[in-house]
Write a protein that holds these residues in place. Structure first.
Motif, PDB file in Angstrom:
ATOM      1  N   VAL A   1      18.276  -4.314 -14.515  1.00 60.63           N
ATOM      2  CA  VAL A   1      18.153  -3.419 -15.261  1.00 60.63           C
ATOM      3  C   VAL A   1      17.348  -2.437 -14.893  1.00 60.63           C
ATOM      4  CG1 VAL A   1      16.839  -1.997 -17.369  1.00 60.63           C
ATOM      5  CG2 VAL A   1      16.806  -5.188 -16.678  1.00 60.63           C
ATOM      6  N   PRO A   2      18.733  -0.602 -15.191  1.00 60.35           N
ATOM      7  CA  PRO A   2      18.604   0.424 -14.181  1.00 60.35           C
ATOM      8  C   PRO A   2      17.475   1.129 -14.795  1.00 60.35           C
ATOM      9  CG  PRO A   2      20.660  -0.024 -15.331  1.00 60.35           C
ATOM     10  CD  PRO A   2      20.098  -1.250 -15.805  1.00 60.35           C
ATOM     11  N   GLY A   3      16.949   1.876 -13.529  1.00 63.95           N
ATOM     12  CA  GLY A   3      16.080   2.358 -13.689  1.00 63.95           C
ATOM     13  C   GLY A   3      14.167   2.030 -13.311  1.00 63.95           C
ATOM     14  N   THR A   4      14.234   0.970 -12.903  1.00 62.68           N
ATOM     15  CA  THR A   4      13.444  -0.445 -12.254  1.00 62.68           C
ATOM     16  C   THR A   4      13.685  -0.742 -11.052  1.00 62.68           C
ATOM     17  OG1 THR A   4      13.967  -2.171 -13.681  1.00 62.68           O
ATOM     18  CG2 THR A   4      12.630  -1.155 -14.688  1.00 62.68           C
ATOM     19  N   LEU A   5      13.023  -0.874  -9.956  1.00 63.21           N
ATOM     20  CA  LEU A   5      13.381  -1.017  -8.626  1.00 63.21           C
ATOM     21  C   LEU A   5      12.104  -1.911  -8.129  1.00 63.21           C
ATOM     22  CD1 LEU A   5      15.548  -1.696  -6.089  1.00 63.21           C
ATOM     23  CD2 LEU A   5      14.383   0.224  -5.800  1.00 63.21           C
ATOM     24  N   ILE A   6      12.344  -3.448  -7.245  1.00 63.78           N
ATOM     25  CA  ILE A   6      11.261  -3.812  -6.834  1.00 63.78           C
ATOM     26  C   ILE A   6      10.741  -3.760  -6.013  1.00 63.78           C
ATOM     27  CG2 ILE A   6      10.128  -6.254  -6.462  1.00 63.78           C
ATOM     28  CD1 ILE A   6      10.252  -6.036  -9.168  1.00 63.78           C
ATOM     29  N   LEU A   7       9.869  -3.250  -5.936  1.00 64.23           N
ATOM     30  CA  LEU A   7       9.450  -2.686  -4.351  1.00 64.23           C
ATOM     31  C   LEU A   7       9.624  -3.280  -3.413  1.00 64.23           C
ATOM     32  CD1 LEU A   7       8.155   0.818  -5.124  1.00 64.23           C
ATOM     33  CD2 LEU A   7      10.731   0.656  -3.925  1.00 64.23           C
ATOM     34  N   ASP A   8       8.250  -3.842  -3.488  1.00 64.76           N
ATOM     35  CA  ASP A   8       7.260  -5.086  -2.959  1.00 64.76           C
ATOM     36  C   ASP A   8       7.005  -6.620  -3.966  1.00 64.76           C
ATOM     37  OD1 ASP A   8       6.494  -6.826  -0.922  1.00 64.76           O
ATOM     38  OD2 ASP A   8       4.608  -5.204  -0.738  1.00 64.76           O
ATOM     39  N   VAL A   9       6.933  -7.376  -3.546  1.00 68.63           N
ATOM     40  CA  VAL A   9       6.381  -8.720  -3.982  1.00 68.63           C
ATOM     41  C   VAL A   9       4.908  -9.194  -3.833  1.00 68.63           C
ATOM     42  CG1 VAL A   9       6.363 -10.944  -4.961  1.00 68.63           C
ATOM     43  CG2 VAL A   9       8.398  -9.776  -5.118  1.00 68.63           C
ATOM     44  N   ASP A  10       3.869  -9.490  -4.215  1.00 64.71           N
ATOM     45  CA  ASP A  10       2.565 -10.355  -2.984  1.00 64.71           C
ATOM     46  C   ASP A  10       2.592 -11.346  -3.865  1.00 64.71           C
ATOM     47  OD1 ASP A  10       0.540 -11.048  -2.146  1.00 64.71           O
ATOM     48  OD2 ASP A  10      -0.681  -9.234  -3.215  1.00 64.71           O
ATOM     49  N   ARG A  11       3.630 -12.091  -2.671  1.00 64.33           N
ATOM     50  CA  ARG A  11       3.322 -13.559  -3.131  1.00 64.33           C
ATOM     51  C   ARG A  11       1.946 -14.596  -2.689  1.00 64.33           C
ATOM     52  NH1 ARG A  11       5.863 -18.085   0.290  1.00 64.33           N
ATOM     53  NH2 ARG A  11       5.756 -19.950  -0.785  1.00 64.33           N
ATOM     54  N   ALA A  12       1.091 -13.988  -2.654  1.00 63.86           N
ATOM     55  CA  ALA A  12      -0.519 -14.681  -2.229  1.00 63.86           C
ATOM     56  C   ALA A  12      -1.113 -14.779  -4.107  1.00 63.86           C
ATOM     57  CB  ALA A  12      -0.914 -14.591  -1.429  1.00 63.86           C
ATOM     58  N   ARG A  13      -0.941 -13.413  -4.330  1.00 64.88           N
ATOM     59  CA  ARG A  13      -1.626 -12.778  -5.249  1.00 64.88           C
ATOM     60  C   ARG A  13      -0.902 -12.711  -6.766  1.00 64.88           C
ATOM     61  NH1 ARG A  13      -3.671  -7.545  -3.965  1.00 64.88           N
ATOM     62  NH2 ARG A  13      -3.494  -7.330  -6.537  1.00 64.88           N
ATOM     63  N   GLY A  14       0.677 -12.867  -6.826  1.00 66.50           N
ATOM     64  CA  GLY A  14       1.781 -12.617  -7.773  1.00 66.50           C
ATOM     65  C   GLY A  14       1.744 -11.863  -8.545  1.00 66.50           C
ATOM     66  N   VAL A  15       1.901 -10.339  -7.676  1.00 72.83           N
ATOM     67  CA  VAL A  15       1.951  -9.478  -7.779  1.00 72.83           C
ATOM     68  C   VAL A  15       3.357  -8.625  -7.620  1.00 72.83           C
ATOM     69  CG1 VAL A  15       1.014  -6.513  -7.845  1.00 72.83           C
ATOM     70  CG2 VAL A  15      -0.551  -8.928  -7.321  1.00 72.83           C
ATOM     71  N   LEU A  16       3.801  -7.878  -8.638  1.00 70.37           N
ATOM     72  CA  LEU A  16       4.881  -6.801  -8.631  1.00 70.37           C
ATOM     73  C   LEU A  16       4.950  -5.347  -8.520  1.00 70.37           C
ATOM     74  CD1 LEU A  16       7.931  -8.844 -10.650  1.00 70.37           C
ATOM     75  CD2 LEU A  16       7.231  -9.542  -8.368  1.00 70.37           C
ATOM     76  N   TYR A  17       5.250  -4.948  -7.302  1.00 70.93           N
ATOM     77  CA  TYR A  17       5.059  -3.375  -7.468  1.00 70.93           C
ATOM     78  C   TYR A  17       6.597  -3.279  -8.167  1.00 70.93           C
ATOM     79  CZ  TYR A  17       0.932  -4.589  -5.030  1.00 70.93           C
ATOM     80  OH  TYR A  17      -0.166  -5.069  -4.540  1.00 70.93           O
ATOM     81  N   VAL A  18       6.843  -2.170  -9.143  1.00 66.32           N
ATOM     82  CA  VAL A  18       7.910  -1.858  -9.340  1.00 66.32           C
ATOM     83  C   VAL A  18       7.969  -0.570  -9.505  1.00 66.32           C
ATOM     84  CG1 VAL A  18       9.069  -1.982 -11.609  1.00 66.32           C
ATOM     85  CG2 VAL A  18       7.583  -4.353 -10.648  1.00 66.32           C
ATOM     86  N   HIS A  19       9.136   0.371  -8.859  1.00 68.63           N
ATOM     87  CA  HIS A  19       8.663   2.061  -9.193  1.00 68.63           C
ATOM     88  C   HIS A  19      10.101   1.542 -10.245  1.00 68.63           C
ATOM     89  CE1 HIS A  19      11.246   5.775  -9.264  1.00 68.63           C
ATOM     90  NE2 HIS A  19      10.424   5.633  -8.788  1.00 68.63           N
ATOM     91  N   VAL A  20       9.418   2.666 -11.375  1.00 69.02           N
ATOM     92  CA  VAL A  20       9.913   3.242 -12.532  1.00 69.02           C
ATOM     93  C   VAL A  20      10.341   4.371 -12.523  1.00 69.02           C
ATOM     94  CG1 VAL A  20       9.108   1.253 -14.038  1.00 69.02           C
ATOM     95  CG2 VAL A  20       8.226   3.666 -13.789  1.00 69.02           C
ATOM     96  N   LEU A  21      11.089   4.931 -13.204  1.00 72.73           N
ATOM     97  CA  LEU A  21      12.322   6.121 -13.118  1.00 72.73           C
ATOM     98  C   LEU A  21      12.445   7.051 -14.532  1.00 72.73           C
ATOM     99  CD1 LEU A  21      14.667   8.380 -12.298  1.00 72.73           C
ATOM    100  CD2 LEU A  21      15.815   6.931 -13.796  1.00 72.73           C
ATOM    101  N   ASP A  22      11.843   8.118 -14.493  1.00 69.82           N
ATOM    102  CA  ASP A  22      11.680   9.261 -15.852  1.00 69.82           C
ATOM    103  C   ASP A  22      10.203   8.583 -16.742  1.00 69.82           C
ATOM    104  OD1 ASP A  22      12.093  10.707 -17.262  1.00 69.82           O
ATOM    105  OD2 ASP A  22      12.336   9.723 -18.679  1.00 69.82           O
ATOM    106  N   VAL A  23       9.022   9.125 -15.950  1.00 71.91           N
ATOM    107  CA  VAL A  23       7.439   8.462 -16.100  1.00 71.91           C
ATOM    108  C   VAL A  23       7.199  10.146 -16.425  1.00 71.91           C
ATOM    109  CG1 VAL A  23       5.520   7.691 -15.574  1.00 71.91           C
ATOM    110  CG2 VAL A  23       7.296   6.695 -14.197  1.00 71.91           C
ATOM    111  N   ARG A  24       6.666  10.209 -17.174  1.00 71.65           N
ATOM    112  CA  ARG A  24       6.207  10.913 -18.652  1.00 71.65           C
ATOM    113  C   ARG A  24       4.492  11.459 -18.752  1.00 71.65           C
ATOM    114  NH1 ARG A  24      10.842  11.517 -22.759  1.00 71.65           N
ATOM    115  NH2 ARG A  24      12.862  11.606 -21.436  1.00 71.65           N
ATOM    116  N   GLY A  25       4.116   9.761 -18.436  1.00 67.47           N
ATOM    117  CA  GLY A  25       2.677   9.872 -18.464  1.00 67.47           C
ATOM    118  C   GLY A  25       2.473   9.024 -19.026  1.00 67.47           C
TER     119      GLY A  25
END
Length: 185
Positions: free
Chosen positions: A119-143
């Motif tokens: 999906v445009p505007g989002t990108l996975i930067l990292d995955v913590d496999r052990a904890r099941g966490v996705l680190y996501v970059h999102v575009l156009d954050v106003r608050g």
């Protein structure tokens, strides 16, 4: 997974590698087919795929909901990113969010990360496999509400994926609130 299942998975992977090889060459010939088999076998031998267990089942209704929602989000996000790109003088702010998933299987992590990254505007930067966490970059954050909305969208994608292909236990796990999410809104 039994020994027969692993061999079947390897054969399927080899088949897809050969198809990709033939598509890259753009010509179906015996030479390309044999070369594709050799190259695919070498790739699988030197870079073995981890075993991924699939304890779920395909559910056609939720699978259609997943596909339809994905197409709608793809169109909506494309229009939003285009509007941001074409707005003169506007400098969008990005943000990085950590999203703990409720179903922490490798398959769910991979599928959720893949759908989010497409999906445009989002990108996975990292995955913590052990904890099941996705680190996501999102575009156009106003608050902060944009960050919360993005986190909720990632969890909604996970929910649709698990309902479409998850096991009954994984579907029940969707109703549980992760401890990390309760402590870090």
């Amino acid at each position: 997974m039994g020994r027969g299942g692993r061999w079947r998975d390897q054969a399927v992977a080899l088949g897809w590698l050969v198809v990709a090889w033939l598509l890259l060459w753009g010509d179906v010939s015996w030479g390309n087919l044999l070369t594709g088999l050799v190259v695919g076998a070498a790739v699988l031998f030197f870079f073995p795929l981890p075993s991924v267990t699939f304890g779920g089942r395909l559910r056609p209704g939720p699978l259609l909901v997943l596909a339809g929602t994905f197409v709608a989000e793809l169109i909506s996000a494309s229009v939003h990113v285009a509007a941001v790109a074409l707005r003169p003088g506007y400098r969008p702010r990005g943000g990085i969010i950590a999203v703990p998933l409720r179903v922490r299987t490798d398959l769910n992590l991979a599928l959720t990360a893949e759908v989010i990254s497409l999906v445009p505007g989002t990108l996975i930067l990292d995955v913590d496999r052990a904890r099941g966490v996705l680190y996501v970059h999102v575009l156009d954050v106003r608050g902060p509400e944009d960050l919360t909305g993005s986190r909720d969208r990632v969890l909604a994608v996970e929910r649709r994926i698990v309902r479409a292909v998850g096991s009954p236990t994984e579907v029940r796990r969707l109703d549980l609130e992760p401890v990390e999410r309760r402590n870090h809104p």
